[in-house]
Design a protein around this motif. Structure first.
Motif, PDB file in Angstrom:
ATOM      1  N   CYS A 185      -4.376 -32.480   1.566  1.00  0.00           N
ATOM      2  CA  CYS A 185      -5.661 -32.997   1.094  1.00  0.00           C
ATOM      3  C   CYS A 185      -5.739 -33.147  -0.418  1.00  0.00           C
ATOM      4  CB  CYS A 185      -6.796 -32.082   1.568  1.00  0.00           C
ATOM      5  SG  CYS A 185      -6.874 -31.920   3.361  1.00  0.00           S
ATOM      6  N   ARG A 217      -3.533 -38.996   1.622  1.00  0.00           N
ATOM      7  CA  ARG A 217      -4.114 -37.666   1.461  1.00  0.00           C
ATOM      8  C   ARG A 217      -5.298 -37.508   2.412  1.00  0.00           C
ATOM      9  NH1 ARG A 217      -2.728 -38.882  -3.934  1.00  0.00           N
ATOM     10  NH2 ARG A 217      -4.754 -39.796  -4.390  1.00  0.00           N
ATOM     11  N   THR A 259      -9.029 -35.877   3.695  1.00  0.00           N
ATOM     12  CA  THR A 259     -10.361 -35.812   3.112  1.00  0.00           C
ATOM     13  C   THR A 259     -10.756 -34.366   2.829  1.00  0.00           C
ATOM     14  OG1 THR A 259     -11.409 -35.663   5.285  1.00  0.00           O
ATOM     15  CG2 THR A 259     -11.025 -37.875   4.389  1.00  0.00           C
ATOM     16  N   TYR A 260     -11.851 -34.208   2.100  1.00  0.00           N
ATOM     17  CA  TYR A 260     -12.367 -32.862   1.847  1.00  0.00           C
ATOM     18  C   TYR A 260     -12.840 -32.224   3.145  1.00  0.00           C
ATOM     19  CZ  TYR A 260     -15.257 -29.091  -0.005  1.00  0.00           C
ATOM     20  OH  TYR A 260     -15.801 -27.859  -0.262  1.00  0.00           O
ATOM     21  N   HIS A 292     -11.441 -32.606   6.004  1.00  0.00           N
ATOM     22  CA  HIS A 292     -10.243 -32.091   6.668  1.00  0.00           C
ATOM     23  C   HIS A 292      -9.863 -30.724   6.080  1.00  0.00           C
ATOM     24  CE1 HIS A 292      -6.393 -32.480   8.845  1.00  0.00           C
ATOM     25  NE2 HIS A 292      -5.867 -31.899   7.782  1.00  0.00           N
ATOM     26  N   ARG A 312     -13.153 -30.198  -4.167  1.00  0.00           N
ATOM     27  CA  ARG A 312     -14.308 -31.089  -3.992  1.00  0.00           C
ATOM     28  C   ARG A 312     -14.599 -31.833  -5.287  1.00  0.00           C
ATOM     29  NH1 ARG A 312     -18.557 -32.526  -1.050  1.00  0.00           N
ATOM     30  NH2 ARG A 312     -20.539 -32.889  -2.079  1.00  0.00           N
ATOM     31  N   LYS A 329     -12.238 -34.634  -5.545  1.00  0.00           N
ATOM     32  CA  LYS A 329     -12.568 -35.689  -4.598  1.00  0.00           C
ATOM     33  C   LYS A 329     -13.753 -36.517  -5.095  1.00  0.00           C
ATOM     34  CE  LYS A 329      -9.616 -34.835  -1.236  1.00  0.00           C
ATOM     35  NZ  LYS A 329      -8.587 -35.821  -0.837  1.00  0.00           N
ATOM     36  N   LYS A 375     -14.246 -40.280  -3.568  1.00  0.00           N
ATOM     37  CA  LYS A 375     -14.045 -40.104  -2.130  1.00  0.00           C
ATOM     38  C   LYS A 375     -14.972 -39.025  -1.602  1.00  0.00           C
ATOM     39  CE  LYS A 375      -9.229 -41.592  -2.309  1.00  0.00           C
ATOM     40  NZ  LYS A 375      -7.819 -41.259  -2.033  1.00  0.00           N
ATOM     41  N   ALA A 378     -17.740 -37.726   0.980  1.00  0.00           N
ATOM     42  CA  ALA A 378     -18.130 -38.005   2.365  1.00  0.00           C
ATOM     43  C   ALA A 378     -19.581 -38.462   2.420  1.00  0.00           C
ATOM     44  CB  ALA A 378     -17.934 -36.768   3.223  1.00  0.00           C
TER      45      ALA A 378
END
Length: 390
Positions: free
Chosen positions: A47, A63, A65-66, A68, A120, A123, A128, A130
């Motif tokens: 990730c 990669r 996701t957060y 995941h 996070r 991300k 990226k 969510a």
């Protein structure tokens, strides 16, 4: 390594035995990583955008996701806490003097928490973040209802393998629009699933597990169906039982597109399902599978998104959770339900110690209900109308 070394006890005496200290540290890591395969190790590192050496990964490398990463940490927390019996206490050193034993759950250490916060942050910087599923609205459900009830989409024709559903020669123009992705069976199933998920604020894994014996219809003296009760066999928040039933009454004709009593009655009559799962897999030829096989979330999502495309609505922003979010907003904004009543109906905690209910009611990607310049405009048009009198 640096973070873990900070948790190691310092030398009790004046001398420092580096070899022995590193050996103890290495043994500690090996003991904590029992059962970690190469594949699992790769999952842990998948990730992040940086390697364990601090270098950046190439942009071409895929990669996770957060979300995941959160699931991986949750799996580790469960494995350490319950499978290995380490509990839910944070990872810490024993407070007994002279005892350097590490106690608690390694997945709940300060270091892992700090890493998740940093991940996070990276991300977010990479754009990226969510985004929750776009809430479905009562207006979209009305459009889906009227499209699915067009004669070409609602009339059940005798099935003949290898043939396409015929168009009605007596209807032209908009009535000729055809749901090529499915036929009358699929349209009726979707309408029933839409309304029950929207009105009862259900997750779709709960909707698809409903069986016929979970539904009890209510009748008046003339034998007309006036309502029904639904008792779910399983709920995420009530895994030990004590699931309160949902009592639903037939809506006014002006809200027929939201009436679960009508939709489910029509689906049961058309499909002739008398036992087993209510929402079954749609087999080839737009027929319900004869075997008692529940519809999968993937098949429902595909049909739902195709149904949105029929209305020229981009389905990318919508998912199975759109109905739970949209139903929550509908009850609060259009039905004027207070928060406590919504929480009781939807199964959320009424202690308001978390803001899950607020996340459902407010989101940056939902439709704007009223323009800011009209907040105090005395000549503004009403944002909402009564569904009965207009």
């Amino acid at each position: 390594m640096t973070s873990e070394q900070q948790t190691l006890p310092g030398p009790i005496c004046g001398s420092v035995d580096t070899n022995n200290e590193f050996s103890a540290f290495q043994a500690m890591l090996l003991d904590a990583s029992k059962g970690v395969t190469e594949g699992m190790d790769a999952e842990y590192k998948w990730c992040d955008s940086i390697t364990l050496k601090g270098t950046s990964k190439p942009p071409s490398e895929e990669r996770g996701t957060y979300g995941h990463a959160q699931k991986m940490r949750a799996a580790m927390t469960y494995a350490f806490g319950w499978l290995h019996g380490l509990g839910d206490m944070p990872w810490h050193q024993s407070e007994v003097l002279g005892n350097s034993t590490m106690l608690g759950n390694p997945s709940m250490s300060v270091q892992v928490s700090s890493y998740m916060c940093a991940l996070r942050h990276r991300k977010v910087q990479a754009g990226k973040v969510a985004i929750s599923a776009h809430a479905i609205t009562s207006e979209i459900l009305s459009q889906l209802y009227h499209f699915n009830h067009l004669p070409n989409n609602w009339t059940i024709h005798p099935y003949q393998p290898g043939t396409r559903r015929p168009c009605d020669p007596n209807h032209h123009g908009q009535d000729d629009r055809l749901a090529d992705w499915g036929g009358a069976w699929a349209c009726r199933l979707l309408q029933a699933a839409y309304t029950i998920a929207f009105i009862c604020l259900l997750r779709f894994d709960e909707v698809l597990k409903i069986q016929v014996h979970d539904i009890n219809f209510m009748y008046d003296a003339a034998g007309t169906t006036t309502g029904m009760s639904i008792t779910l066999p399983f709920r995420k928040t009530h895994q030990t039982g004590d699931i309160k039933p949902y009592f639903l009454w037939a809506f006014h004709q002006s809200e027929a597109h939201l009436c679960a009593v009508r939709a489910i009655s029509e689906w049961i009559i058309a499909s002739n399902i008398t036992s087993g799962y209510l929402f079954r897999k749609i087999a080839s030829g737009d027929r319900v599978a004869e075997a008692n096989v529940p519809m999968s979330s993937e098949q429902f999502l595909e049909m739902f998104q195709n149904n949105l495309l029929d209305l020229n609505i981009d389905p990318a922003a919508y998912g199975t959770h759109s109905f739970r979010r949209g139903g929550c907003q509908y009850l609060h904004i259009e039905r004027r339900w207070p928060l406590r009543k919504i929480c009781e109906w939807g199964g959320w905690s009424q202690e308001f110690t978390n803001l899950t209910i607020v996340k459902y009611l407010i989101s940056v990607n939902d439709d704007v209900m009223e323009a800011r310049e009209d907040f105090f405009n005395p000549n503004r048009r009403p944002a909402l109308k009564c569904p009965h009198c207009g």
